[in-house]
Write a protein that holds these residues in place. Structure first.
Motif, PDB file in Angstrom:
ATOM      1  N   SER A  38      53.615  41.493  33.991  1.00  0.00           N
ATOM      2  CA  SER A  38      53.670  42.899  34.395  1.00  0.00           C
ATOM      3  C   SER A  38      52.360  43.323  35.077  1.00  0.00           C
ATOM      4  O   SER A  38      51.273  43.013  34.586  1.00  0.00           O
ATOM      5  CB  SER A  38      53.916  43.756  33.147  1.00  0.00           C
ATOM      6  N   GLY A  39      52.491  43.999  36.208  1.00  0.00           N
ATOM      7  CA  GLY A  39      51.304  44.527  36.896  1.00  0.00           C
ATOM      8  C   GLY A  39      50.488  43.483  37.636  1.00  0.00           C
ATOM      9  O   GLY A  39      49.394  43.781  38.117  1.00  0.00           O
ATOM     10  N   ASP A  44      49.966  40.761  40.740  1.00  0.00           N
ATOM     11  CA  ASP A  44      50.335  40.300  42.080  1.00  0.00           C
ATOM     12  C   ASP A  44      49.866  38.859  42.254  1.00  0.00           C
ATOM     13  O   ASP A  44      48.886  38.438  41.641  1.00  0.00           O
ATOM     14  CB  ASP A  44      49.631  41.143  43.157  1.00  0.00           C
ATOM     15  N   ARG A  78      54.122  41.406  44.278  1.00  0.00           N
ATOM     16  CA  ARG A  78      54.261  41.545  42.828  1.00  0.00           C
ATOM     17  C   ARG A  78      54.986  40.312  42.250  1.00  0.00           C
ATOM     18  O   ARG A  78      55.922  39.798  42.881  1.00  0.00           O
ATOM     19  CB  ARG A  78      55.062  42.813  42.594  1.00  0.00           C
ATOM     20  N   TRP A 108      53.959  42.815  29.653  1.00  0.00           N
ATOM     21  CA  TRP A 108      52.527  43.163  29.661  1.00  0.00           C
ATOM     22  C   TRP A 108      51.825  42.315  28.604  1.00  0.00           C
ATOM     23  O   TRP A 108      52.196  42.345  27.431  1.00  0.00           O
ATOM     24  CB  TRP A 108      52.362  44.652  29.360  1.00  0.00           C
ATOM     25  N   SER A 154      44.132  40.879  32.050  1.00  0.00           N
ATOM     26  CA  SER A 154      43.504  42.060  32.639  1.00  0.00           C
ATOM     27  C   SER A 154      42.877  41.681  33.993  1.00  0.00           C
ATOM     28  O   SER A 154      42.977  42.420  34.974  1.00  0.00           O
ATOM     29  CB  SER A 154      42.465  42.577  31.638  1.00  0.00           C
ATOM     30  N   ARG A 168      45.680  41.381  36.418  1.00  0.00           N
ATOM     31  CA  ARG A 168      46.175  42.705  36.827  1.00  0.00           C
ATOM     32  C   ARG A 168      45.196  43.379  37.784  1.00  0.00           C
ATOM     33  O   ARG A 168      45.604  44.120  38.672  1.00  0.00           O
ATOM     34  CB  ARG A 168      46.414  43.604  35.596  1.00  0.00           C
TER      35      ARG A 168
END
Ligand SMILES: NC(=O)c1ccc[n+]([C@@H]2O[C@H](COP(=O)([O-])OP(=O)(O)OC[C@H]3O[C@@H](n4cnc5c(N)ncnc54)[C@H](OP(=O)(O)O)[C@@H]3O)[C@@H](O)[C@H]2O)c1
Length: 253
Positions: A158-159, A161, A196, A218, A225, A228
């Motif tokens: 999730s989040g 790319d 994404r 996530w 992190s 993301r």
């Protein structure tokens, strides 16, 4: 100028294509692999193991350049790179060309830490050297979905790319670097598009004719992190030409 070039990992996803490019450019090529030599090869072959160093002196003897594509996909990359450097130092100090990964100094993923340490070994080896960092290969991004293909639900990050790049683009550049003078750390290479992860997974599923539910997940921790935050991307260096969709379309044929 024709050179004698060893490709470690010349049987791998990237290394196979590097070998073809070097042969096309007229170089003498030798592959290092743990496997026995297949019949009727258009290039040389040494069976050896970078973990144990068996066969590595023979592999590195009388070569002008080593393109080090072998990887253990883990911490052992430090050991195998050290073994390779030690043998290269004993056998005429060839130019060492090393493919690496964008963001290994920013994303604290355990494999990236090993790559960073291996890069430092290369830079401090005393050998003439060149390091090229690239973003993730199309093959790897496709694999992240294909390994889940038997599941009705496909997990994605999730989040996050990705900016996947085709190994043919990377191999072109590595062959050029191997044929040239040692250049130290050269500009990074990223794929042509940033997309994404969820969209890349859907593109893979469409191309494979699979209907699955895609679920972005996530994940906690500094590594995710970092992903993301796009620390593994090279938006200013989107120089790869072959897109993920083009890569997928060719796989279908
Ligand atoms: N995958 C990505 O998205 C990506 C992105 C940027 C950079 N890179 C870098 O590109 C390089 C190539 O990656 P890849 O995905 O093409 O790797 P790969 O397909 O997993 O191939 C690994 C290669 O390493 C060889 N190998 C493994 N352990 C060995 C050992 N102990 N001794 C000798 N050879 C050994 C294997 O040869 P045998 O099995 O024949 O022995 C195989 O040819 C790596 O340095 C990687 O970090 C990868």
């Amino acid at each position: 100028m024709k050179k004698s070039i060893l490709v470690t990992g010349g049987t791998g996803t990237l290394g196979r294509v590097v070998v073809r490019r070097l042969l096309d450019a007229g170089h003498d090529v030798r592959v290092l692999s743990r496997r026995p030599a297949p019949a009727q090869l258009p290039h040389g072959w040494t069976t050896g193991d970078l973990r144990t160093a068996v066969g590595i002196d023979a592999a590195t003897s009388e070569v002008d350049v080593v393109v080090h594509c072998a990887t253990t996909l883990g911490r052992k990359d430090v050991l195998v790179t050290r073994r390779l450097i030690d043998a290269a130092r004993r056998n005429g100090d060839p130019h060492l060309v090393y493919p690496s990964i964008v963001g290994i100094d920013r994303v604290p993923f355990v494999y990236y830490r090993a790559k960073l340490e291996a890069e430092r070994l290369v830079a401090n080896s005393g050998l003439p050297w060149t390091v090229l960092r690239t973003t993730q290969f199309h093959d790897m991004v496709a694999l992240m979905t294909s390994v889940q293909r038997r599941s009705p639900v496909i997990g994605t990050l999730s989040g996050v790319d990705f900016q996947p790049i085709d190994v043919r683009d990377v191999a072109d550049r590595l062959a050029e670097l191997a044929g040239g003078e040692p250049a130290g750390r050269v500009p990074d290479m990223g794929g042509p598009e940033i997309r994404r992860h969820r969209d890349l997974a859907r593109a893979y599923l469409n191309s494979a004719g699979l209907r699955r539910f895609v679920l972005p997940i996530w994940l906690p921790g500094a590594t995710f992190s970092g992903y993301r935050g796009g620390e593994h991307l090279a938006p200013d260096r989107a120089v790869g030409r072959i897109t993920f969709d083009e890569f997928l379309a060719e796989r279908e044929r």
